[in-house]
Design a protein around this motif. Structure first.
Motif, short mmCIF file in Angstrom:
data_model
loop_
_atom_site.label_atom_id
_atom_site.label_comp_id
_atom_site.label_asym_id
_atom_site.label_seq_id
_atom_site.Cartn_x
_atom_site.Cartn_y
_atom_site.Cartn_z
N GLY A 1 38.06 12.50 -3.25
CA GLY A 1 38.76 11.23 -3.44
C GLY A 1 39.22 10.64 -2.12
N GLY A 2 39.71 11.49 -1.22
CA GLY A 2 40.15 11.00 0.09
C GLY A 2 38.99 10.43 0.89
N ILE A 3 37.87 11.11 0.89
CA ILE A 3 36.69 10.62 1.62
C ILE A 3 36.21 9.30 1.02
CG2 ILE A 3 34.26 11.11 2.13
CD1 ILE A 3 35.07 14.06 2.42
N THR A 4 36.19 9.21 -0.30
CA THR A 4 35.76 7.98 -0.96
C THR A 4 36.70 6.83 -0.64
OG1 THR A 4 34.84 9.31 -2.76
CG2 THR A 4 35.17 6.97 -3.21
N THR A 5 37.99 7.06 -0.66
CA THR A 5 38.98 6.00 -0.36
C THR A 5 38.84 5.53 1.07
OG1 THR A 5 40.51 6.99 -1.95
CG2 THR A 5 41.45 5.45 -0.36
N VAL A 6 38.72 6.44 2.02
CA VAL A 6 38.56 6.06 3.44
C VAL A 6 37.26 5.29 3.62
CG1 VAL A 6 38.20 6.99 5.76
CG2 VAL A 6 40.02 7.90 4.32
N SER A 7 36.19 5.70 2.96
CA SER A 7 34.90 5.01 3.08
C SER A 7 35.00 3.60 2.52
CB SER A 7 33.81 5.77 2.34
OG SER A 7 33.64 7.04 2.88
N LEU A 8 35.62 3.41 1.35
CA LEU A 8 35.77 2.08 0.76
C LEU A 8 36.65 1.18 1.63
CD1 LEU A 8 36.15 2.87 -3.04
CD2 LEU A 8 34.27 1.69 -1.91
N LEU A 9 37.75 1.72 2.15
CA LEU A 9 38.62 0.92 3.02
C LEU A 9 37.88 0.50 4.29
CD1 LEU A 9 42.06 2.75 2.66
CD2 LEU A 9 41.42 0.50 1.77
N THR A 10 37.07 1.38 4.84
CA THR A 10 36.29 1.05 6.04
C THR A 10 35.27 -0.04 5.73
OG1 THR A 10 36.55 3.33 6.79
CG2 THR A 10 34.85 2.03 7.88
N LEU A 11 34.59 0.07 4.59
CA LEU A 11 33.61 -0.96 4.19
C LEU A 11 34.29 -2.31 3.98
CD1 LEU A 11 31.27 0.95 1.71
CD2 LEU A 11 30.67 -0.03 3.92
N ILE A 12 35.44 -2.31 3.31
CA ILE A 12 36.17 -3.57 3.08
C ILE A 12 36.61 -4.16 4.41
CG2 ILE A 12 38.30 -4.55 2.12
CD1 ILE A 12 37.96 -2.58 -0.22
N TRP A 13 37.09 -3.35 5.32
CA TRP A 13 37.52 -3.84 6.62
C TRP A 13 36.36 -4.46 7.39
CZ3 TRP A 13 36.69 -2.00 11.71
CH2 TRP A 13 37.51 -2.58 12.68
N PHE A 14 35.18 -3.77 7.40
CA PHE A 14 34.00 -4.33 8.08
C PHE A 14 33.53 -5.61 7.39
CE2 PHE A 14 33.02 -0.08 10.04
CZ PHE A 14 33.09 -0.53 11.34
N TRP A 15 33.59 -5.68 6.07
CA TRP A 15 33.14 -6.86 5.33
C TRP A 15 34.04 -8.05 5.64
CZ3 TRP A 15 35.29 -9.35 0.88
CH2 TRP A 15 34.43 -10.28 0.29
N LYS A 16 35.38 -7.84 5.69
CA LYS A 16 36.31 -8.91 6.01
C LYS A 16 36.16 -9.34 7.46
CE LYS A 16 39.95 -8.43 2.68
NZ LYS A 16 41.35 -8.47 2.46
N LYS A 17 35.93 -8.38 8.35
CA LYS A 17 35.77 -8.71 9.77
C LYS A 17 34.49 -9.52 9.98
CE LYS A 17 35.90 -6.65 14.27
NZ LYS A 17 35.91 -5.49 15.07
N LYS A 18 33.46 -9.17 9.25
CA LYS A 18 32.17 -9.86 9.40
C LYS A 18 32.26 -11.27 8.81
CE LYS A 18 27.37 -8.89 8.77
NZ LYS A 18 26.36 -8.06 8.20
N SER A 19 33.01 -11.48 7.74
CA SER A 19 33.10 -12.79 7.10
C SER A 19 34.02 -13.74 7.90
CB SER A 19 33.58 -12.67 5.68
OG SER A 19 34.88 -12.16 5.64
#
Length: 195
Positions: free
Chosen positions: A176-194
């Motif tokens: 669960g911790g790895i999944t949460t960190v991965s999702l937060l990283t993806l969201i951060w990259f997606w917001k930074k890219k947009s």
């Protein structure tokens, strides 16, 4: 007179040699059972096979004994403290001609500190009797059973009944911790890219 006695003696020996012939094969002749880690949950068992290679049915029984005479005890081995710790099932079997029978040997050794680092020997002796026979003599087949216990109580490992459950929850927590960190990283990259 001497010739008659010699002839009678020869016929007597020949008669008993023929009547005592037994074509029974017991395998293995010796076996080793090693008790490791946990006395309570481990119940080692193994099989002994008996082949009736005769043209008649036999009834096979068994009994437990210490090596007899004691001089036949293998070097480095001692008598098992209690023969009732060895269980053989079934208690007897009728074996048809040219057929196999199997006996199961299992151990139930109590967990005590004084039985660590033991190397025991006992014998399971099988006695085949001709079914409906009236033979005077019967052969016995002894199987040497060697039993080795753990070296010390420090090797003893009693499994924790909650261990599997706690291992599962630890795995879920890490996943669960790895999944949460991965999702937060993806969201951060997606917001930074947009932006």
């Amino acid at each position: 007179m001497n010739k008659t006695i010699c002839a009678l003696l020869l016929f007597f020996l020949l008669f008993f040699t023929i009547s005592c012939q037994a074509n029974v094969i017991v395998e293995p002749a010796e076996l080793t059972v090693t008790i490791t880690d946990n006395f309570l949950q481990e119940n080692p068992s193994t099989n002994i096979t008996i082949l009736n290679d005769n043209n008649y049915t036999i009834n096979v029984t068994w009994y437990l004994e210490h090596p007899n005479p004691p001089s036949l005890l293998r070097p480095g081995r001692t008598f098992i403290e209690n023969l009732s710790w060895i269980q053989v099932t079934p208690s007897w079997q009728i074996v048809d001609s040219y057929a196999l029978a199997s006996f199961s040997i299992s151990l139930i050794v109590p967990q005590r500190s004084d039985i660590f680092n033991q190397r025991w020997e006992s014998w399971v002796t099988f006695t085949p009797h001709r079914e409906h026979g009236n033979g005077i003599f019967s052969q016995e087949y002894a199987v040497r059973v060697y039993i080795d216990t753990p070296v010390s109580s420090e090797q003893l490992r009693i499994p924790d009944s909650n261990a599997q459950g706690s291992d599962f929850f630890t795995f879920l927590f890490i996943a669960g911790g790895i999944t949460t960190v991965s999702l937060l990283t993806l969201i951060w990259f997606w917001k930074k890219k947009s932006t």
